[in-house]
Design an enzyme around this catalytic site. Structure first.
Site, PDB file in Angstrom:
ATOM      1  N   SER A  64       0.808  -1.221   0.000  1.00 60.37           N
ATOM      2  CA  SER A  64       0.000   0.000   0.000  1.00 60.37           C
ATOM      3  C   SER A  64       0.843   1.275   0.000  1.00 60.37           C
ATOM      4  CB  SER A  64      -0.942  -0.074   1.200  1.00 60.37           C
ATOM      5  OG  SER A  64      -1.753   1.048   1.273  1.00 60.37           O
ATOM      6  N   ASP A 280      -6.419   2.075  -2.850  1.00 58.80           N
ATOM      7  CA  ASP A 280      -7.642   1.837  -2.079  1.00 58.80           C
ATOM      8  C   ASP A 280      -8.005   3.024  -1.185  1.00 58.80           C
ATOM      9  OD1 ASP A 280      -5.721   1.466  -0.139  1.00 58.80           O
ATOM     10  OD2 ASP A 280      -6.407  -0.522   0.491  1.00 58.80           O
ATOM     11  N   ALA A 371     -10.612   8.538   8.272  1.00 62.01           N
ATOM     12  CA  ALA A 371     -10.248   9.921   7.946  1.00 62.01           C
ATOM     13  C   ALA A 371      -9.196   9.965   6.841  1.00 62.01           C
ATOM     14  CB  ALA A 371      -9.722  10.614   9.199  1.00 62.01           C
ATOM     15  N   ASN A 372      -8.374   8.905   6.760  1.00 61.97           N
ATOM     16  CA  ASN A 372      -7.317   8.890   5.751  1.00 61.97           C
ATOM     17  C   ASN A 372      -7.798   8.540   4.343  1.00 61.97           C
ATOM     18  OD1 ASN A 372      -7.637   6.107   5.716  1.00 61.97           O
ATOM     19  ND2 ASN A 372      -5.979   5.744   7.154  1.00 61.97           N
ATOM     20  N   PRO A 498      -1.735   1.606  20.292  1.00 60.16           N
ATOM     21  CA  PRO A 498      -0.606   1.002  19.581  1.00 60.16           C
ATOM     22  C   PRO A 498      -0.992   0.809  18.121  1.00 60.16           C
ATOM     23  CG  PRO A 498      -1.718  -0.630  20.969  1.00 60.16           C
ATOM     24  CD  PRO A 498      -2.419   0.672  21.205  1.00 60.16           C
ATOM     25  N   SER A 499      -0.086   1.156  17.199  1.00 61.68           N
ATOM     26  CA  SER A 499      -0.378   0.969  15.778  1.00 61.68           C
ATOM     27  C   SER A 499      -0.487  -0.516  15.467  1.00 61.68           C
ATOM     28  CB  SER A 499       0.745   1.588  14.950  1.00 61.68           C
ATOM     29  OG  SER A 499       0.744   1.022  13.656  1.00 61.68           O
TER      30      SER A 499
HETATM   31  C1  LIG Z   1      -4.195   6.348  11.859  1.00 58.82           C
HETATM   32  C2  LIG Z   1      -4.159   5.616  10.582  1.00 58.82           C
HETATM   33  O1  LIG Z   1      -4.204   6.225   9.512  1.00 58.82           O
HETATM   34  N1  LIG Z   1      -4.059   4.278  10.667  1.00 58.82           N
HETATM   35  C3  LIG Z   1      -4.001   3.404   9.499  1.00 58.82           C
HETATM   36  C4  LIG Z   1      -2.959   2.319   9.692  1.00 58.82           C
HETATM   37  O2  LIG Z   1      -3.291   1.567  10.826  1.00 58.82           O
HETATM   38  P1  LIG Z   1      -2.519   1.602  12.225  1.00 58.82           P
HETATM   39  O3  LIG Z   1      -3.101   0.455  12.983  1.00 58.82           O
HETATM   40  O4  LIG Z   1      -2.842   2.934  12.797  1.00 58.82           O
HETATM   41  O5  LIG Z   1      -1.044   1.486  11.925  1.00 58.82           O
HETATM   42  O6  LIG Z   1      -2.954   1.460   8.557  1.00 58.82           O
HETATM   43  C5  LIG Z   1      -4.203   0.777   8.347  1.00 58.82           C
HETATM   44  C6  LIG Z   1      -4.018  -0.160   7.167  1.00 58.82           C
HETATM   45  O7  LIG Z   1      -3.714   0.509   5.994  1.00 58.82           O
HETATM   46  C7  LIG Z   1      -5.315   1.789   8.112  1.00 58.82           C
HETATM   47  O8  LIG Z   1      -6.538   1.102   7.968  1.00 58.82           O
HETATM   48  C8  LIG Z   1      -5.366   2.765   9.279  1.00 58.82           C
HETATM   49  O9  LIG Z   1      -6.301   3.761   9.046  1.00 58.82           O
HETATM   50 MG   LIG Z   2      -3.768   1.176   0.511  1.00 61.85          MG
END
Ligand SMILES: CC(=O)N[C@H]1[C@@H](OP(=O)(O)O)O[C@H](CO)[C@@H](O)[C@@H]1O
Ligand SMILES: [Mg+2]
Length: 556
Positions: A64, A280, A371-372, A498-499
């Site tokens: 991605s 996407d 939001a993204n 946590p991400s």
């Molecule tokens: C704040 C943010 O933009 N987080 C993103 C990111 O996830 P995290 O779990 O925050 O790393 O990657 C995901 C997959 O692409 C997406 O669905 C999500 O919106």
């Molecule tokens: Mg993508």
């Protein structure tokens, strides 16, 4: 299952010792050079999943918006949705098994998931434009074939196109034809039908500038644009002929840096948009007459779409429920606008498309966007049948017209997953039909200033959250500290989590001014650093916006 053959083939895709990976929010993602064994094994797993579900399963090779050197893989379930959570666990076990354990883990999964090994298996494979993707998708195919699965390799596809193919194949073509031509035809026919009215009424031909992140979106949009050229002319930038994938461009860059991508010429008030690396996600933006940059993000896309859908739904007079699903990252102003002005119910789920998608299925018409810029609209079977039935009624009246419009909207959305191309066409159709400029759309509400930061900690799992990730329950004292900090500012909100895709903790803050949002985000980062085992340099207060850019270790 010929386990000897699996062992032999697996030796050609050997797992590096000691490497462990997790099937996260978006599948496996890491440096491409560490992924060969994971690809082979996901080929194996896709065969088991296909046998178990008696359906075609998809495997997409992409990372991605991540850098070009990275890669990743995710499985697509029968109706084009993300892999079921119990199978994410199987995926993690299989990817992390040492070579000699592989046969046992395969048998374990087959047993636990009650896979009928005599069943046929069919797997479809797609890949993005990364230099590593072709070889890695061949490793997926090696895994599929060694377990006796059949496959079709679509080659280069956007992620949502692969989801579409899987959905089509498992619904005997009712959703559409499982070819790239079928995808182009379905979407562009719906777009042309939908916008006929707007363009007949003398509107000028519309132009849109598209930043394709130097990715797969460029190839596919270039092929597709001829199909809808009477309605919309798209001008492609960052089309991969020169620049590097996702480098200083693409939807993720624009959203997180809140500035335009490189490589696009923006004149004032011109409507522009960016796709991410696998197309996407989509984000819109423009420069106003004073040269100020304005971001029109996923929240505003959800507001535009749900506002548009309300009218024909009222017209057809059926009490179909309409709801919007967001995450904690949705701007507070968007939630207020949707609830108080638009009067639509809004739900908040955990981050990650699978959570939003699932929640959206609870409505007759479920609009979901992160939001993204990742999102789509789902129509329940009942809603779709009702709309189709009304659209076919003989009497040519307003009700039938509204139903016809909704019928085309259903066809224009990719209901398998969020899709930059499909969302772009929906947005362009709405703007044309409503006669709205991007500025008018942007003016639906004013975003609260906000800031996102990253904090490095030794183990991000020490933080656990509840209430759709808006409250931290661990470590002790962290939520209380955040509450105290939030109290210091007006219109403020902050949370940490946590991400799921990076080894960091994400901090989000919003407040009445950019300065206050920055300051709150900084103070919360410090609390995380102190209470959740921060490592490396302590978070620093932002002196200039540049400090928030990716090259700083703590802020991006
Ligand atoms: C704040 C943010 O933009 N987080 C993103 C990111 O996830 P995290 O779990 O925050 O790393 O990657 C995901 C997959 O692409 C997406 O669905 C999500 O919106
Ligand atoms: Mg993508």
């Amino acid at each position: 299952m010929d386990l000897d053959a699996v062992t032999k083939q697996s030796a050609l895709h050997a797992k590096p010792d000691g490497l462990t990976l997790q099937y996260g929010t978006a599948g496996f993602r890491t440096k491409a050079e560490h992924l060969d064994h994971v690809m082979f094994r996901m080929g194996l797993l896709a065969v088991l999943r296909s046998k178990q579900t008696k359906s075609t399963i998809g495997v997409m090779v992409t990372a991605s918006h991540n850098p070009e050197e990275d890669n990743g893989v995710k499985l697509v379930d029968p109706l084009g949705e993300m892999l079921a959570p119990s199978w994410e666990e199987h995926a993690t076990c299989l990817a992390n098994a040492e070579e000699q354990e592989l046969p046992r883990v395969l048998l374990d999964i087959s047993e636990k998931a009650a896979v009928n090994l005599h069943q046929d298996a069919f797997v479809v494979v797609g890949r993005d434009t990364r230099p590593s993707s072709e070889k890695l998708s061949q490793s997926v195919i090696d895994g599929v074939t060694v377990l006796g699965g059949q496959f079709h390799d679509y080659g280069l596809l956007t992620t949502p196109q692969l989801h579409y193919m899987v959905y089509c194949r498992n619904t005997s073509g009712r959703y559409g034809k499982a070819t790239i031509e079928g995808y182009y035809q379905k979407l562009s026919t719906a777009f042309v039908e939908l916008t006929k009215q707007a363009f007949c009424s003398g509107d000028d031909q519309r132009t849109l500038k598209v930043d394709c992140a130097n990715g797969i979106g460029a190839l596919k949009l270039r092929e597709m644009k001829h199909y809808f050229s009477q309605g919309l002319s798209v001008q492609l930038f960052n089309d991969g002929t020169e620049g590097k994938l996702n480098h200083l461009c693409g939807a993720d860059f624009v959203k997180s840096h809140q500035k335009p991508p490189q490589g696009i010429e923006m004149k004032s008030n011109e409507r522009c948009c960016s796709f991410d690396g696998d197309a996407d996600r989509i984000i819109y933006y423009y420069h106003d007459a004073d040269g100020q940059f304005h971001l029109v993000d996923g929240d505003k896309i959800a507001a535009l779409i749900s506002g548009f859908l309300k009218e024909p739904l009222l017209e057809i007079g059926d009490s179909l429920s309409l709801g919007v699903v967001q995450t904690a990252y949705a701007n507070g102003s968007s939630t207020r606008y949707l609830e108080e002005v638009m009067k639509v119910p809004v739900c908040c789920t955990k981050t990650g498309v699978k959570h939003l998608h699932h929640k959206a299925q609870e409505f007759d018409i479920g609009v979901y966007f992160e939001a993204n810029g990742h999102g789509t609209v789902l129509f329940s079977k009942a809603a779709e049948m009702k709309i189709k039935q009304l659209a076919e009624e003989l009497e040519e009246d307003k009700k039938r017209k509204a139903a016809k419009m909704l019928e085309n909207v259903i066809d224009l959305f990719n209901q398998a997953t969020g899709d930059a191309i499909s969302d772009m066409l929906v947005i362009e159709a709405i703007l044309a039909l409503k006669g709205l400029t991007v500025q008018q759309w942007d003016a639906l509400y004013t975003d609260l200033p906000n800031r996102q930061l990253k904090v490095k900690v030794a183990d991000r799992q020490v933080i656990s959250t509840t209430d759709a990730e808006r409250q931290a329950v661990k470590p002790p004292g962290l939520q209380e500290a955040i509450n105290e900090l939030v109290k210091k500012y007006r219109l403020s909100r902050a949370f940490v989590r946590p991400s799921g895709t990076e080894d960091i903790v994400r901090v989000y803050a919003e407040a009445d001014s950019q300065e206050n949002a920055d300051s709150l985000a900084y103070e919360v980062s410090l609390a995380v650093f102190q209470l959740a085992g921060g490592i490396g340099e302590r978070p620093q207060p932002a002196e200039s916006p540049e400090q928030f850019l990716d090259d700083s270790p703590l802020f991006s």
